[in-house]
Scaffold this motif. Sequence first.
Motif, mmCIF file in Angstrom:
data_model
loop_
_atom_site.group_PDB
_atom_site.id
_atom_site.type_symbol
_atom_site.label_atom_id
_atom_site.label_comp_id
_atom_site.label_asym_id
_atom_site.label_seq_id
_atom_site.Cartn_x
_atom_site.Cartn_y
_atom_site.Cartn_z
ATOM 1 N N ILE A 130 -13.665 -2.396 -5.405
ATOM 2 C CA ILE A 130 -12.229 -2.364 -5.657
ATOM 3 C C ILE A 130 -11.505 -1.739 -4.479
ATOM 4 O O ILE A 130 -12.104 -1.034 -3.654
ATOM 5 N N PHE A 131 -10.232 -2.017 -4.401
ATOM 6 C CA PHE A 131 -9.356 -1.318 -3.462
ATOM 7 C C PHE A 131 -8.037 -1.043 -4.188
ATOM 8 O O PHE A 131 -7.631 -1.781 -5.094
ATOM 9 N N CYS A 132 -7.389 0.033 -3.815
ATOM 10 C CA CYS A 132 -6.166 0.474 -4.489
ATOM 11 C C CYS A 132 -5.140 0.922 -3.443
ATOM 12 O O CYS A 132 -5.500 1.680 -2.538
ATOM 13 N N PRO A 133 -3.879 0.510 -3.611
ATOM 14 C CA PRO A 133 -3.341 -0.442 -4.593
ATOM 15 C C PRO A 133 -3.869 -1.862 -4.356
ATOM 16 O O PRO A 133 -4.403 -2.172 -3.295
ATOM 17 N N SER A 134 -3.639 -2.705 -5.351
ATOM 18 C CA SER A 134 -4.169 -4.068 -5.320
ATOM 19 C C SER A 134 -3.300 -4.993 -4.493
ATOM 20 O O SER A 134 -2.314 -4.583 -3.884
ATOM 21 N N GLN A 135 -3.670 -6.263 -4.524
ATOM 22 C CA GLN A 135 -2.909 -7.289 -3.809
ATOM 23 C C GLN A 135 -1.532 -7.524 -4.429
ATOM 24 O O GLN A 135 -0.682 -8.174 -3.826
ATOM 25 N N LEU A 136 -1.281 -7.010 -5.629
ATOM 26 C CA LEU A 136 0.025 -7.137 -6.273
ATOM 27 C C LEU A 136 0.703 -5.783 -6.449
ATOM 28 O O LEU A 136 1.604 -5.626 -7.262
ATOM 29 N N ASN A 183 -7.449 -1.451 7.654
ATOM 30 C CA ASN A 183 -6.373 -1.724 8.620
ATOM 31 C C ASN A 183 -4.992 -1.360 8.071
ATOM 32 O O ASN A 183 -4.015 -2.076 8.295
ATOM 33 N N ASP A 184 -4.914 -0.239 7.386
ATOM 34 C CA ASP A 184 -3.653 0.206 6.822
ATOM 35 C C ASP A 184 -2.947 1.112 7.827
ATOM 36 O O ASP A 184 -3.329 2.265 8.022
ATOM 37 N N THR A 235 0.821 -1.206 0.000
ATOM 38 C CA THR A 235 0.000 0.000 0.000
ATOM 39 C C THR A 235 0.859 1.262 0.000
ATOM 40 O O THR A 235 0.430 2.327 0.427
ATOM 41 N N ASN A 236 2.084 1.114 -0.520
ATOM 42 C CA ASN A 236 2.968 2.264 -0.752
ATOM 43 C C ASN A 236 3.380 2.972 0.532
ATOM 44 O O ASN A 236 3.304 4.205 0.638
ATOM 45 N N TYR A 237 3.824 2.185 1.502
ATOM 46 C CA TYR A 237 4.459 2.745 2.697
ATOM 47 C C TYR A 237 5.866 2.184 2.819
ATOM 48 O O TYR A 237 6.101 0.986 2.577
ATOM 49 N N LEU A 238 6.784 3.057 3.224
ATOM 50 C CA LEU A 238 8.151 2.662 3.505
ATOM 51 C C LEU A 238 8.323 2.608 5.019
ATOM 52 O O LEU A 238 7.950 3.551 5.721
#
Length: 572
Positions: free
Chosen positions: A380-386, A360-361, A331-334
Motif C-alpha cells: 500500500i501507499f498513502c495517500p492513495s491515487q484518489l 518521488n514525492d 500527497t497533501n502538499y500545497l
Amino acid sequence: MNSENFFNWEYSAFDKDNTGFSPQTVISKDNVENLELNWIYQFDSVSTIDDDIVPPEGIQTTPLIYQGIVYVATGYNEVYAIDATDGSPLWSFKPDINNYKNTEVWAKRLATRSLTIHEDAIYVQTSECSIYGLDLITGEVVFELPETCSNIPGNNGEYFSPFAPTFHNNLLITRAQGNAFGGRGFVSAYDIDTKELAWHWFSSPPAGGELNWGYDQANLGNIHPFEDDWGYTNYIAGGTSWGLLAIDDDSETLFLLTGEPANQFDAALRPGPNLFSSSIVALNINTGVMKWYYQMSTHDINNNDPGWKVIYTTISVDNIERKAIIAASKTNYLYVVDAMTGNLIHEPIHFGPEGYNLTNDNTENQSDMFASQSKYVGEIFCPSQLGGVFAGMSVADNVAYIPSQNVCGTVLTRLLDYKGEVLDGFVYRLDLDRPTNGSIYAVDLSTSELKWQIYLPDRIQSASLIVSGDVLYSIDRSGVFYAIDIEDGKILNSIPFNSMGSAGPSIGADATGSMMIIFPMGGGNLTGANPGILVSLSVDESDDDSYDYILFAITFTSLIYATIVTRRRIRN
C-alpha cells in the motif's frame, strides 16, 4: 466588484480565477445555523445505457446561478435550467449517450464536472469530446464543435471530457482527460467563429516517443533535461489536463494543471522525469507556447498529480503583494508559485499525516527516473491515487482552505486489451479495509503556517469547497452538508442528505433577489441507481442587518432577472 455580481455564481468556482470565494454577506456565520429548505428539484430518470459504458460517480458539477436561473449538469451530460425562485424546470438538454460509441477515441466513461457561461450561451463538453453552446433562455443549441479529441496528433489512446471549455477573446480553449486510457495530453484552442484550430499544446510525446522530448523546454521549469525522456514505445502517454483553467488577461497567460502519465502501462517503459506531466503549466494563451512549468511529481508512479482547479490570486508575503498560482497534490502538499515566473514563493507546504511508502514525492531532479509501479503490487501507499486532495480548494483573504481524504491505495496486475494487443499492465485500487475519513486544512499563504484543521467522519471527494460570509462550505462523500467557521474550523451547521455528495455548492440570488445556497446530491450508480436531486437552502433575510445596505441593488437587479424569466415563459 459591482454589487449585482454578488447575486450571480457565474463561474464554476465563482470567478474566472477559481478562488471559490463570494463576497456576499446575506448568508453568513451569524445566521447560517438558521438555514431552511426552499425547494428540492428531482432530476429526470436516465434512459438505459449500454452495459459497456461506465456510469458516472454522482453529480459532480457545481451549479451556476445567473440572472435568477440555476444551470446544472448531471453526470450523464444532461444540462438543466431551473428557476431559482421555486425550483421549476425551464429547459433541459439531453444528448443520446449510446451514440457516443460511434466516436473511436471515446473511453466509454461518463462524467460532467463544469459548465461555462459565455456571452448569451452556456457551454458543456459531452463525454465523447463534443462541445455545445446552449441559449441561456431557450436551451437551443447555438454552437456545436464535435469530437474535439478525434484528431489529436500522435495519440494512441482514448479520452473522456468532463470539463467545459473556457474563453479568451475569440478563442475557445478545451482539453480532455485520458491518463487511465493512454490518451496523449493536450490543450487545444479554436477560433469560435470559424471553428478552426488555432493551436495545440502537448504535455506528453506522441505514441512511439520522440527524440529528446521536451529537452529544449526543460529550462523553463524546475527539472533538468533528461535524454530520451519518456522512452520509445506506443505505451507512453497521459499528462492530460483535467481541472478548471485560469487566465490572466493582462499578461495573456493561461494557467493549467496536468495529470499523471498513463498509469496502466509499466512506468519502466517511460524512463525520465516525464515532462510535462503532474505539473502546473503557464502558456501564452494566443499561441499555446509554454512560458513556464513546475513539475511537482517527477516520474510519477503514485498518481500524485494536481487536479480539479488551479487558482490565480494575489497574496501578501512580507507585506509585498504577489501574483500567485495555487495548487495542491494528492500527497497533501500545497504549492504556491509566482504567476509570472513559476518559481516557488514558499517551499512545498505539507499538511495532514505524513505520507507512507511514496516514490518521488517532491524529489525533483533526485527522483528515481526508472521506477515501476510493480513495487506496489501487494503493498500500500498513502495517500492513495484518489487522495489526499481530490476536490477543489478555496482561497480567501490570504488563506487557502484545502479538502483532503485520508485513504490508502494499492496496485494490482492485470492483462490489458489495448488496441488489439494483450499486455501486462496495472490497475490502481483504494484500500477500503482500513479506516478512512475527510479533513480540511486552513493554511496562511503569507507565512505558510497551518491555521487550523478539522476532521470529518467521511471522505471529501470531488465536492469543491467554497467560502462566503465568513463561512466555509463543504459536502462529504456521504452527503453531509457542512457550514464551518473560517476563523477556527468550528462546525456551525451540518445537514445530512443521505446521498452521495460529489459536487460543491454555489451561492446566488433568485429573480426576487433572495440569496440561497444551491447544490446537487446523488445522481450515480455507486449507491443504487438514482437520478439525483438539486437542493436550495436560504435564511430569512428580513432579520439580517447586512441585507439593508444592498436592498436597493437587489431591487434594481431583480427587475432585470424578472424580465429575463418572464421572457423565457412567454417564449414557451
